[in-house]
Design an enzyme around this catalytic site. Structure first.
Site, PDB file in Angstrom:
ATOM      1  N   ASP A   1     -15.990 -20.202 -27.942  1.00  0.00           N
ATOM      2  CA  ASP A   1     -16.173 -19.475 -29.542  1.00  0.00           C
ATOM      3  C   ASP A   1     -14.555 -19.193 -30.179  1.00  0.00           C
ATOM      4  O   ASP A   1     -13.947 -18.110 -30.022  1.00  0.00           O
ATOM      5  CB  ASP A   1     -16.871 -18.232 -29.864  1.00  0.00           C
TER       6      ASP A   1
ATOM      7  N   ASP B   1     -19.886 -24.623 -33.949  1.00  0.00           N
ATOM      8  CA  ASP B   1     -19.348 -23.117 -33.730  1.00  0.00           C
ATOM      9  C   ASP B   1     -20.370 -22.513 -32.868  1.00  0.00           C
ATOM     10  O   ASP B   1     -21.108 -21.254 -33.109  1.00  0.00           O
ATOM     11  CB  ASP B   1     -19.218 -22.350 -34.962  1.00  0.00           C
TER      12      ASP B   1
ATOM     13  N   HIS C   1     -17.760 -13.321 -27.653  1.00  0.00           N
ATOM     14  CA  HIS C   1     -17.110 -12.262 -27.955  1.00  0.00           C
ATOM     15  C   HIS C   1     -16.832 -11.397 -26.773  1.00  0.00           C
ATOM     16  O   HIS C   1     -16.488  -9.940 -27.242  1.00  0.00           O
ATOM     17  CB  HIS C   1     -17.851 -11.573 -28.955  1.00  0.00           C
TER      18      HIS C   1
ATOM     19  N   GLU D   1     -12.949 -17.115 -39.214  1.00  0.00           N
ATOM     20  CA  GLU D   1     -14.507 -17.073 -39.336  1.00  0.00           C
ATOM     21  C   GLU D   1     -14.993 -15.731 -38.925  1.00  0.00           C
ATOM     22  O   GLU D   1     -15.926 -15.148 -39.476  1.00  0.00           O
ATOM     23  CB  GLU D   1     -14.995 -18.262 -38.327  1.00  0.00           C
ATOM     24  N   GLU D   2     -14.421 -15.004 -37.874  1.00  0.00           N
ATOM     25  CA  GLU D   2     -15.028 -14.088 -37.086  1.00  0.00           C
ATOM     26  C   GLU D   2     -15.104 -12.864 -38.077  1.00  0.00           C
ATOM     27  O   GLU D   2     -15.895 -11.963 -37.888  1.00  0.00           O
ATOM     28  CB  GLU D   2     -14.303 -13.629 -35.857  1.00  0.00           C
TER      29      GLU D   2
ATOM     30  N   HIS E   1     -13.789 -23.062 -35.939  1.00  0.00           N
ATOM     31  CA  HIS E   1     -12.581 -22.071 -36.458  1.00  0.00           C
ATOM     32  C   HIS E   1     -11.492 -21.776 -35.235  1.00  0.00           C
ATOM     33  O   HIS E   1     -11.953 -21.743 -34.118  1.00  0.00           O
ATOM     34  CB  HIS E   1     -13.218 -20.661 -36.778  1.00  0.00           C
TER      35      HIS E   1
END
Ligand SMILES: [Zn+2]
Length: 474
Positions: free
Chosen positions: A308, A370, A441, A342-343, A296
């Site tokens: 990520d 991912d 994140h 995606e998140e 993503h």
């Protein structure tokens, strides 16, 4: 970077793919139903490995993707990343490069959050490191102050019942260190982040603080999406750094009441147009049969999302580059897809599966990357009857030189889940991702946290598996 692309694109074009390995591609290029040829596969796998590991091609692609900055869904940088990705795929000579529309939600963090423990009897007033969780509403403009109440589970929250009213609920169940699989540890703690606000609001809480989902103890809060419930009020939700969580926990053990001040300036905005980006190597025999590789393109806003999931996108596109430059001619189409959003729950994956372009296409297998750009260790594969596992077992001599030694049932990912629901077989490269949640994140997920060689090994692994799947089917 330009030189990199120029060098690559110079190699491409329909007549190109000859390179150094006519001997390898001859059997594959002939296409048809010719029986699989172990010697040709060995040569193909070697060619992918040698050309991959002599370069840092995947890292160069990752450098380009992260150069855009953070790519939060619906942001200007995400739009720039979509355009850049299209350009990269075009410049690399991929076929059928296109963007497919995705309508995404938007959320904006606004000015940096502020939080502090207020007038603690033991420590006075101390700032603590927080960040708003994705999708959260903000606090009132001047912030809010309330006593904190700590829980480790929803059961404990329910036992507190009315005593939660007017308080800030502090979820402090750490990821389980005793689990060797970091994703299992993450999965076991993520309910606090995803559902914590809704569960606390049900009992009258005014906000929630959630211990960051990492095993490290430091001052970096880790964000991630939350879900509200239609039947309870929305309340602000923030992640607290693990060091901050330990501090607050220590004070709550020694003081009857600890007040926390919280100011968050985030807000949700209306929907915005965005896109999935894709390019491919068309199959020589069965172009309508697709082997999908992808990741993503969106990231969180606190960093450039190098692991990520810039890494997943870079490894997927590098896999196609390696296949092309090795002169291999896959029988089935190998398509790289950079999914958008995606998140916040996999919007791009759903749009992809439902897009008009899927008509007449048959997605046989999908490799979603991912889980960071880390050292590959093995392969997991799904499918109804486990037939693919048996096939991959036969391919292990081709994969072991890459360090892929374990084979297990499983595989999948958020973006390919809608395809898998319709029969596509999920395949995953298993990685040594022990440090993934150190950065995941958070502001630490930047290019320097990715090892170029580990990322390249991932790309070569994806290339090798995708090529074998394209030749032999799942
Ligand atoms: Zn991700």
């Amino acid at each position: 970077m330009k030189a990199f692309l120029a060098r690559r694109s110079g190699m491409h074009g329909p007549a190109v793919a000859l390179c150094a390995c006519l001997c390898l591609c001859a059997p594959a290029a002939g296409g048809g139903e010719r029986a699989s040829d172990p010697a040709a596969y060995k040569a193909a796998a070697e060619s992918l490995r040698v050309s991959g590991l002599r370069s840092e091609g995947a890292f160069e692609l990752l450098r380009m993707i992260t150069s855009v900055g953070p790519r939060l869904t619906g942001s200007a940088q995400a739009a720039a990343a979509v355009e850049l990705a299209r350009q990269m795929m075009d410049d690399m000579g991929m076929a059928n490069v296109r963007m497919e529309p995705v309508t995404v939600g938007r959320w904006d963090r606004g000015a940096p959050e502020e939080a502090r423990i207020v007038a603690s009897g033991l420590r006075g007033t101390i700032p603590i490191a927080v960040c708003a969780l994705g999708g959260s509403i903000g606090t009132p403009e001047m912030g809010l102050s309330a006593p904190a109440v700590e829980v480790k589970s929803f059961e404990e929250l329910d036992r507190l019942g009315d005593r939660v009213k007017g308080k800030i609920v502090f979820y402090n169940r750490p990821m389980d260190r005793s689990l060797a699989d970091p994703f299992a540890a993450y999965g076991g703690a993520a309910d606090q982040r995803v559902r914590g606000a809704a569960e606390a609001a049900r009992l009258g809480a005014v906000a929630v603080l959630v211990r960051s989902l990492t095993l490290r103890v430091d001052d970096h809060p880790h964000t991630g999406f939350i879900t509200y419930r239609a039947d309870v009020p929305e309340i602000p939700a923030a992640a607290l750094s693990t060091a901050g969580a330990d501090l607050l926990d220590g004070l709550l053990r020694r003081e009857p009441a600890v007040t926390v001040f919280l100011r968050m300036n985030c807000r949700r905005l209306g929907p915005a147009p965005s896109a999935n980006v894709m390019g491919e190597i068309p199959g020589s025999d069965r172009p309508g049969e697709i082997i999908l590789v992808g990741g993503h393109l969106d990231s969180w806003d606190l960093a450039t999302g190098a692991h990520d999931d810039g890494a997943g996108c870079a490894a997927s596109l590098e896999a196609l580059r390696l296949i092309r430059e090795s002169g291999l001619r896959p029988k089935r189409t190998i398509r790289a897809v950079f999914f958008m959003d995606e998140e916040f729950g996999g919007t791009g994956g759903r749009f992809y599966a439902d897009a008009p372009g899927r008509k007449g296409e048959h997605h046989l297998a999908a490799i979603e990357s991912d889980r960071g750009g880390f050292l590959p260790l093995g392969v997991a594969a799904g499918g109804a009857d486990g037939a693919l596992l048996g096939k991959i077992r036969g391919w292990m001599p081709l994969l072991e030189p890459l360090g892929l030694t374990t084979l297990s049932r499983g595989g999948g990912g958020v973006d390919i889940a809608p395809l898998v629901g319709r029969g596509t077989v999920p395949v995953s490269i298993l990685l040594n991702a022990q440090t993934y949640f150190d950065v995941h994140h958070s502001a630490l997920d930047v290019l320097s946290s990715v090892n170029p060689r580990e990322l390249e090994l991932l790309a070569v692994s994806v290339a090798t598996l995708a090529y074998l799947l394209a030749q032999e089917g799942p």
